[in-house]
Design an enzyme around this catalytic site. Structure first.
Site, PDB file in Angstrom:
ATOM      1  N   ALA A  39     -31.085  30.439  38.916  1.00 22.71           N
ATOM      2  CA  ALA A  39     -30.214  29.113  38.707  1.00 22.71           C
ATOM      3  C   ALA A  39     -30.910  27.947  39.490  1.00 22.71           C
ATOM      4  CB  ALA A  39     -29.049  29.389  38.793  1.00 22.71           C
ATOM      5  N   GLU A  40     -31.378  28.339  40.622  1.00 21.59           N
ATOM      6  CA  GLU A  40     -32.068  27.113  41.411  1.00 21.59           C
ATOM      7  C   GLU A  40     -33.386  27.013  40.852  1.00 21.59           C
ATOM      8  OE1 GLU A  40     -30.907  27.961  46.136  1.00 21.59           O
ATOM      9  OE2 GLU A  40     -30.866  29.713  44.863  1.00 21.59           O
ATOM     10  N   ASP A  42     -34.167  26.942  38.014  1.00 16.44           N
ATOM     11  CA  ASP A  42     -33.932  26.561  36.724  1.00 16.44           C
ATOM     12  C   ASP A  42     -33.880  24.950  37.063  1.00 16.44           C
ATOM     13  OD1 ASP A  42     -34.731  28.645  35.033  1.00 16.44           O
ATOM     14  OD2 ASP A  42     -32.615  29.171  34.736  1.00 16.44           O
ATOM     15  N   GLU A 116     -30.936  38.368  19.360  1.00 14.31           N
ATOM     16  CA  GLU A 116     -31.180  39.743  20.077  1.00 14.31           C
ATOM     17  C   GLU A 116     -30.896  39.204  21.652  1.00 14.31           C
ATOM     18  OE1 GLU A 116     -35.099  41.016  19.895  1.00 14.31           O
ATOM     19  OE2 GLU A 116     -35.665  39.100  19.074  1.00 14.31           O
ATOM     20  N   LYS A 118     -31.536  38.710  25.684  1.00 15.76           N
ATOM     21  CA  LYS A 118     -32.419  38.549  26.395  1.00 15.76           C
ATOM     22  C   LYS A 118     -32.470  39.368  27.708  1.00 15.76           C
ATOM     23  CE  LYS A 118     -35.064  34.742  28.359  1.00 15.76           C
ATOM     24  NZ  LYS A 118     -35.015  35.189  29.811  1.00 15.76           N
ATOM     25  N   LYS A 318     -29.423  30.828  27.612  1.00 14.70           N
ATOM     26  CA  LYS A 318     -29.185  31.512  28.875  1.00 14.70           C
ATOM     27  C   LYS A 318     -27.637  31.356  29.161  1.00 14.70           C
ATOM     28  CE  LYS A 318     -33.180  31.963  31.106  1.00 14.70           C
ATOM     29  NZ  LYS A 318     -33.787  31.468  32.359  1.00 14.70           N
TER      30      LYS A 318
HETATM   31  P1  NAD Z   1     -37.867  33.288  30.250  1.00 17.16           P
HETATM   32  O1  NAD Z   1     -37.793  34.711  31.053  1.00 17.16           O
HETATM   33  O2  NAD Z   1     -36.859  32.392  30.501  1.00 17.16           O
HETATM   34  O3  NAD Z   1     -38.298  33.754  28.687  1.00 17.16           O
HETATM   35  C1  NAD Z   1     -39.391  34.113  28.158  1.00 17.16           C
HETATM   36  C2  NAD Z   1     -39.536  35.577  28.297  1.00 17.16           C
HETATM   37  O4  NAD Z   1     -38.230  36.285  27.808  1.00 17.16           O
HETATM   38  C3  NAD Z   1     -40.481  36.398  27.494  1.00 17.16           C
HETATM   39  O5  NAD Z   1     -41.653  36.103  28.015  1.00 17.16           O
HETATM   40  C4  NAD Z   1     -40.161  37.891  27.324  1.00 17.16           C
HETATM   41  O6  NAD Z   1     -40.865  38.464  28.033  1.00 17.16           O
HETATM   42  C5  NAD Z   1     -38.526  37.596  27.784  1.00 17.16           C
HETATM   43  N1  NAD Z   1     -37.691  38.369  26.519  1.00 17.16           N
HETATM   44  C6  NAD Z   1     -36.677  38.849  26.999  1.00 17.16           C
HETATM   45  N2  NAD Z   1     -35.904  39.317  25.878  1.00 17.16           N
HETATM   46  C7  NAD Z   1     -36.512  39.074  24.959  1.00 17.16           C
HETATM   47  C8  NAD Z   1     -36.405  39.078  23.639  1.00 17.16           C
HETATM   48  N3  NAD Z   1     -35.464  39.578  22.833  1.00 17.16           N
HETATM   49  N4  NAD Z   1     -37.251  38.196  22.577  1.00 17.16           N
HETATM   50  C9  NAD Z   1     -38.231  37.704  23.100  1.00 17.16           C
HETATM   51  N5  NAD Z   1     -38.475  37.500  24.520  1.00 17.16           N
HETATM   52  C10 NAD Z   1     -37.616  38.163  25.375  1.00 17.16           C
HETATM   53  O7  NAD Z   1     -39.427  32.740  30.751  1.00 17.16           O
HETATM   54  P2  NAD Z   1     -40.302  33.242  31.714  1.00 17.16           P
HETATM   55  O8  NAD Z   1     -41.488  31.868  31.491  1.00 17.16           O
HETATM   56  O9  NAD Z   1     -40.840  34.414  31.877  1.00 17.16           O
HETATM   57  O10 NAD Z   1     -39.439  32.811  33.275  1.00 17.16           O
HETATM   58  C11 NAD Z   1     -38.781  31.607  33.429  1.00 17.16           C
HETATM   59  C12 NAD Z   1     -37.581  32.007  33.915  1.00 17.16           C
HETATM   60  O11 NAD Z   1     -37.791  33.068  34.796  1.00 17.16           O
HETATM   61  C13 NAD Z   1     -36.930  31.094  34.619  1.00 17.16           C
HETATM   62  O12 NAD Z   1     -35.975  30.438  33.760  1.00 17.16           O
HETATM   63  C14 NAD Z   1     -35.953  31.798  35.617  1.00 17.16           C
HETATM   64  O13 NAD Z   1     -34.834  32.116  35.089  1.00 17.16           O
HETATM   65  C15 NAD Z   1     -36.923  32.651  35.919  1.00 17.16           C
HETATM   66  N6  NAD Z   1     -37.781  32.589  37.285  1.00 17.16           N
HETATM   67  C16 NAD Z   1     -37.361  32.712  38.392  1.00 17.16           C
HETATM   68  C17 NAD Z   1     -37.788  32.501  39.540  1.00 17.16           C
HETATM   69  C18 NAD Z   1     -37.296  32.633  40.844  1.00 17.16           C
HETATM   70  O14 NAD Z   1     -37.771  32.291  41.931  1.00 17.16           O
HETATM   71  N7  NAD Z   1     -36.019  32.994  40.854  1.00 17.16           N
HETATM   72  C19 NAD Z   1     -39.223  31.722  39.535  1.00 17.16           C
HETATM   73  C20 NAD Z   1     -39.689  32.035  38.247  1.00 17.16           C
HETATM   74  C21 NAD Z   1     -39.125  32.130  36.940  1.00 17.16           C
END
Ligand code: NAD
Length: 335
Positions: A39-40, A42, A116, A118, A318
């Site tokens: 969340a932080e 995002d 579906e 996530k 989300k």
């Molecule tokens: P994301 O995780 O928000 O979404 C994309 C990913 O979701 C895809 O690459 C896929 O692998 C996955 N996914 C899971 N179920 C799926 C499904 N049914 N169909 C399609 N894809 C599916 O995007 P991201 O670019 O991987 O990461 C960004 C997110 O990760 C951020 O919003 C944040 O929540 C998290 N993040 C957190 C930190 C942290 O330090 N806490 C750092 C970077 C990213």
């Protein structure tokens, strides 16, 4: 990072600071060692998007809003994906989800959505040549990932050979999915780590990332990882009309496809699916952080196209984070 000539100096400074901070958090996250909650993260990303909306000249190719994932580490060999792996655009409330659907329906004839879960795991790319698994890689920056074939071969649900008994297997198949640790496996692993005097993982996602990125596949083999596939990249020798049709084929070939996806006709039914799993978030037995909604018809997907980092034909909804503070690792995590 250049650009942003028309923005005041303090805005450009904040922009540079946010880009640096987000890049650092991404790198730590994909290594399985985040130091802030999702969340932080995002919220930082939303602030960056707001700045770039206000001053579009600050948008460079290098901005975290324009790219996928993070650069890969030197611990594994680099592999180029056959087709780029993307991320997903996010929506955090129903209004945003509806706005996405309205845009899609205005641009193309959308007649069905596939909903579906996530899965909060790690994106992994599998390549099958003539039905045989030849490579598995992390998403990396979407173009180049890390070769984790030996570790992925230890996952029981990932077939070494595709099953050709129901449907002929394609000459080449690149399939994408999520590797994760189910809740019970996560708890068992943490108990075991604690018994061995080792540091437990803060959540299943970090556990999956840490396990998959083990340099010794014998250690990865002791970690009860699982995988569900949810997309196709390059494919030669088969074609699909709908996302759901692709899933039926993947299932016939013995690949792990979730039983929990649904094809629905209206956005009201999409909302009902979103609400159901918000209520039943823990039922699937693994961590989910939302729902993914995809346009089912692949010709319509093509028509809608993609941005540099995400398809326009899909969106993630989300769920609000369920945050707790764990004194164990002294960081806040999502559970
Ligand atoms: P994301 O995780 O928000 O979404 C994309 C990913 O979701 C895809 O690459 C896929 O692998 C996955 N996914 C899971 N179920 C799926 C499904 N049914 N169909 C399609 N894809 C599916 O995007 P991201 O670019 O991987 O990461 C960004 C997110 O990760 C951020 O919003 C944040 O929540 C998290 N993040 C957190 C930190 C942290 O330090 N806490 C750092 C970077 C990213």
């Amino acid at each position: 990072r250049a650009g942003g000539g028309d923005a005041p100096a303090e805005v450009r400074e904040r922009h540079a600071e946010l880009c640096q901070e987000i890049d650092d958090h991404s790198y730590r996250y994909y290594m399985g060692r985040p130091i802030v909650s999702d969340a932080e993260y995002d919220e930082l990303m939303a602030e960056l998007e707001r700045l770039e909306d206000r001053y579009p000249s600050m948008i460079t190719q290098d901005s975290p809003t324009q790219k996928v994932g993070a650069p890969i580490s030197v611990d594994f060999a680099a592999v180029e994906h056959l087709e780029r792996m993307q991320s997903l655009d996010n929506s955090f409330d129903v209004e945003e989800l509806l706005a996405w659907a309205r845009r899609a329906e205005n641009e193309a004839a959308v007649d069905a959505y596939l909903c579906e879960l996530k899965i909060d795991g790690l994106a992994v790319d599998l390549v099958y040549e003539k039905g045989r698994l030849i490579r598995a890689a992390t998403r990396g920056d979407g173009r180049v990932g890390e070769d984790i074939t030996l570790n992925v071969r230890t996952i029981d649900t990932v077939p070494e050979h595709l099953d050709s008994s129901t449907r002929a297997v394609p000459d080449l198949l690149e399939v994408r999915g999520e590797v994760f640790l189910p809740w019970d496996a996560f708890e068992t692993l943490n108990t075991q780590l604690a018994d061995d005097g080792k540091q437990p993982f803060a959540n299943p996602r970090n556990g999956a990332a840490g396990s998959l990125r083990q340099k010794d596949p014998r250690i990865a083999a002791t970690r009860p990882l699982d995988m569900l596939v949810h997309g196709v990249g390059a494919c030669e020798g088969a074609s699909f009309t709908h996302q759901s049709h692709a899933y039926e084929s993947l299932r016939d070939w013995g690949l792990p496809v979730s039983d929990l996806y649904r094809v629905v006709r209206t956005i009201d039914e999409v909302r009902a699916y979103v609400d159901y799993y918000h209520e039943h978030r823990h039922d699937p037995g693994y961590e989910i952080d939302g729902v993914v909604v995809k346009v089912d018809d692949i010709s319509v997907q093509r028509r809608l196209g993609s941005t540099s980092r995400a398809p326009r034909w899909a969106i993630a909804y989300k769920y609000p984070p369920q945050e707790v503070t764990t004194t164990l690792l002294d960081i806040r995590v999502n559970v």
